[in-house]
Design an enzyme around this catalytic site. Sequence first.
Site, PDB file in Angstrom:
ATOM      1  N   ASP A 175       0.852  -1.190   0.000  1.00  0.00           N
ATOM      2  CA  ASP A 175       0.000   0.000   0.000  1.00  0.00           C
ATOM      3  C   ASP A 175       0.886   1.237   0.000  1.00  0.00           C
ATOM      4  O   ASP A 175       1.650   1.471   0.941  1.00  0.00           O
ATOM      5  CB  ASP A 175      -0.902  -0.017   1.241  1.00  0.00           C
ATOM      6  N   ASP A 209      -3.193   2.714  -5.932  1.00  0.00           N
ATOM      7  CA  ASP A 209      -2.041   2.830  -5.044  1.00  0.00           C
ATOM      8  C   ASP A 209      -1.807   1.592  -4.183  1.00  0.00           C
ATOM      9  O   ASP A 209      -1.065   1.666  -3.197  1.00  0.00           O
ATOM     10  CB  ASP A 209      -2.177   4.063  -4.150  1.00  0.00           C
ATOM     11  N   GLU A 210      -2.399   0.468  -4.541  1.00  0.00           N
ATOM     12  CA  GLU A 210      -2.161  -0.744  -3.759  1.00  0.00           C
ATOM     13  C   GLU A 210      -2.331  -1.982  -4.625  1.00  0.00           C
ATOM     14  O   GLU A 210      -3.122  -1.992  -5.565  1.00  0.00           O
ATOM     15  CB  GLU A 210      -3.092  -0.811  -2.544  1.00  0.00           C
TER      16      GLU A 210
END
Length: 412
Positions: A4, A99-100
């Site tokens: 993350d 974003d992960e």
Amino acid sequence: MHVDMNSYFASVEQQFNPALRGKPIGVTGKRTERSVVAAASREAKLLGVKTAMSTWEARRICPSLIIVHGDPRKYAMITERFNAIFNDHADKVERFSVDESFLDVTIAARDYLGAIAIAQSIKHHLRRECGECITASVGIAPNKLLAKAASERMKPDGLTVVKPGEEIAFLDTLALEDVCGIGPRIARRLGQLGITTIPQLRAAPLGLLVNEFKSYGCWLLNAARGIDPDDVVHDPSTGSGRRAVAPKSVGHSYTLPRDACAPTTIRRYLLGLCDKVAWRLRRDGYAARSVSAYVRFGDFSGAGRQRRFDEPVNDGLSLYRIAWSLLTDPLMLPLSKGEIARPVRLIGLSAGRLAPVSGQPSLFAADRKRERVNAALDRAQRRFGSGAWTRASLLNTSILERTSGFAYDHEL
């Protein structure tokens, strides 16, 4: 493994602009006070600014906050870069959001010591390939559910490992809403049943949970026991591998520059949204057999309707005609003297019941002509971006790009 990225949009902006480093910044989707903070830097978070907070409230809490208009192209480039790093280290990579990502490192790591070494190598390569401001928190566990919860444990730039046999002890340190899949609404319903902790959820009778949540009750009980059978599904856009699960719907919503009562204004923005949704459908090879249209009014109340049909569509004008027929229902947009009685703040559209495009040409000449036109426009968009063309009726109606999504709608 769940990786993350920390304060992602804000970190990318600070990496690209050294003048922003060490300062409280908030990245917004649009250049307007009607926007929200899509991401806050670490410095802003320490001063009380939170993600999804309105920009005016964020500035009230933190007067020194620097508002930065987000640049999705920039984030798409960095997302592709760090997913390439993940592919170099993992057996499978599933992009969970911009974003992960989830990584299956079972073969590459062999054991948990090897997994820790891979995590440290990923962090090293992130600093080298993406920049020192862009860091990530990593969770390592036997399954996706626990790995995601573990990555939330230590931020920023953390590393948390949950080994087999430690699942229950780890879960019991979490709040209900720390588990991905248990949001505020589910937590409130559990609270009404007297369940406020993970141990209480684990001890709850299955019949009670199924009676309240239907099949989701089984998932809740398994989650409380640390059980998650989901595999990491390799995303083709991050490298070679099996095809990702098809989307259930494709949608787009937009907050208007100012509340609007004129039907013409609503129609133009709706048509622009329909063209965007139609482009995404055609790009991914789908057509829709249902359309949902919804509005949010100036007082933040809302309304929506859906229509299902048998003949799949994926062109903007067809989607628009269906969506506008839904919005013209008096229960949706009541009219008074030619104006919409309640000012509209947001318009949304969602195309569902997706079916793969067969490729079979239509029997009707008008349909074949429209398909040829769409194909030509799609080629232009793939080469020059989603702004390569617009309708004459929309020349004065601009839908600004938002800071969200996986990537851009054109080839980088």
